[in-house]
Design an enzyme around this catalytic site. Sequence first.
Site, mmCIF file in Angstrom:
data_model
loop_
_atom_site.group_PDB
_atom_site.id
_atom_site.type_symbol
_atom_site.label_atom_id
_atom_site.label_comp_id
_atom_site.label_asym_id
_atom_site.label_seq_id
_atom_site.Cartn_x
_atom_site.Cartn_y
_atom_site.Cartn_z
ATOM 1 N N CYS A 87 -7.152 -25.363 -11.260
ATOM 2 C CA CYS A 87 -6.825 -26.185 -12.428
ATOM 3 C C CYS A 87 -7.711 -25.770 -13.617
ATOM 4 O O CYS A 87 -7.498 -24.703 -14.168
ATOM 5 C CB CYS A 87 -6.918 -27.672 -12.111
ATOM 6 N N HIS A 176 -3.643 -28.228 -7.605
ATOM 7 C CA HIS A 176 -4.827 -28.620 -6.835
ATOM 8 C C HIS A 176 -4.594 -28.425 -5.342
ATOM 9 O O HIS A 176 -4.225 -29.381 -4.634
ATOM 10 C CB HIS A 176 -5.182 -30.076 -7.126
ATOM 11 N N GLU A 178 -6.714 -28.250 -3.136
ATOM 12 C CA GLU A 178 -7.764 -28.967 -2.399
ATOM 13 C C GLU A 178 -7.479 -30.452 -2.252
ATOM 14 O O GLU A 178 -8.162 -31.153 -1.486
ATOM 15 C CB GLU A 178 -9.113 -28.769 -3.102
#
Length: 235
Positions: A87, A176, A178
Amino acid sequence: MILGIQHEHGTGPGLIGERIEEAGLKLDLRHPYQGEPLPADLSAHSGLIVLGGTPGAGDVALAPWLPAVEELLREAVRDEVPVLGVCLGGQLLATACGGTVTVAPAAQVGLHPLGPYPAASDDELFAGFPDDGRAVQWHWDEITTLPPGAVPLLRDGAFPHQAFRLGRRAWGVQFHPEVLLGSASEWASGDSPQLAALGLDVPAMLGRIAEAEPSLRALWGGITDRWLALVREPA
């Protein structure tokens, strides 16, 4: 040892951090917003992860460490140290190397599908990307121009630069990988005024992320493992 850079509270490495730990590798996670220094160079590190956060890529008044992060990213690209920019981290990889980032016409928040460009088919991370691949998005800015020589890898209908590779070992993503339900729930709580302004049905959005969590773990955990395999290799 992998250098990680976190830009604010609540935006840690999440699933990526889990896979690093499971791989038996060490993450040297720095928090410059708390005054922790960044290393002058990457001589002590075999990989670089730059995470997301509220600041824009040019918000040096809010985040004065960003020029130092860009310098580390340029060094990593030049010396072929594996990079994963997430990001804001992907945006910084772009701006550090000659691309541009601007405020997006509309924010992108929630679970969204991603599609591969042809170059993804033989990319070391994104080869075999599934037709139903999705990721959590949470951004108000976007990469509008890729750096010279960058290879586009993933897109969606509104944002053409969702993932790219620069050189042999540096990847930037707008989304994202994660983030799973826990982080998304915390972010939704913290950003409730902004999400209300967007007209989002937040419970429905979080429900979709919860339902997709097993597939998100499998997809982005596997791609993280591919990146970690490169970290283990000599340059």
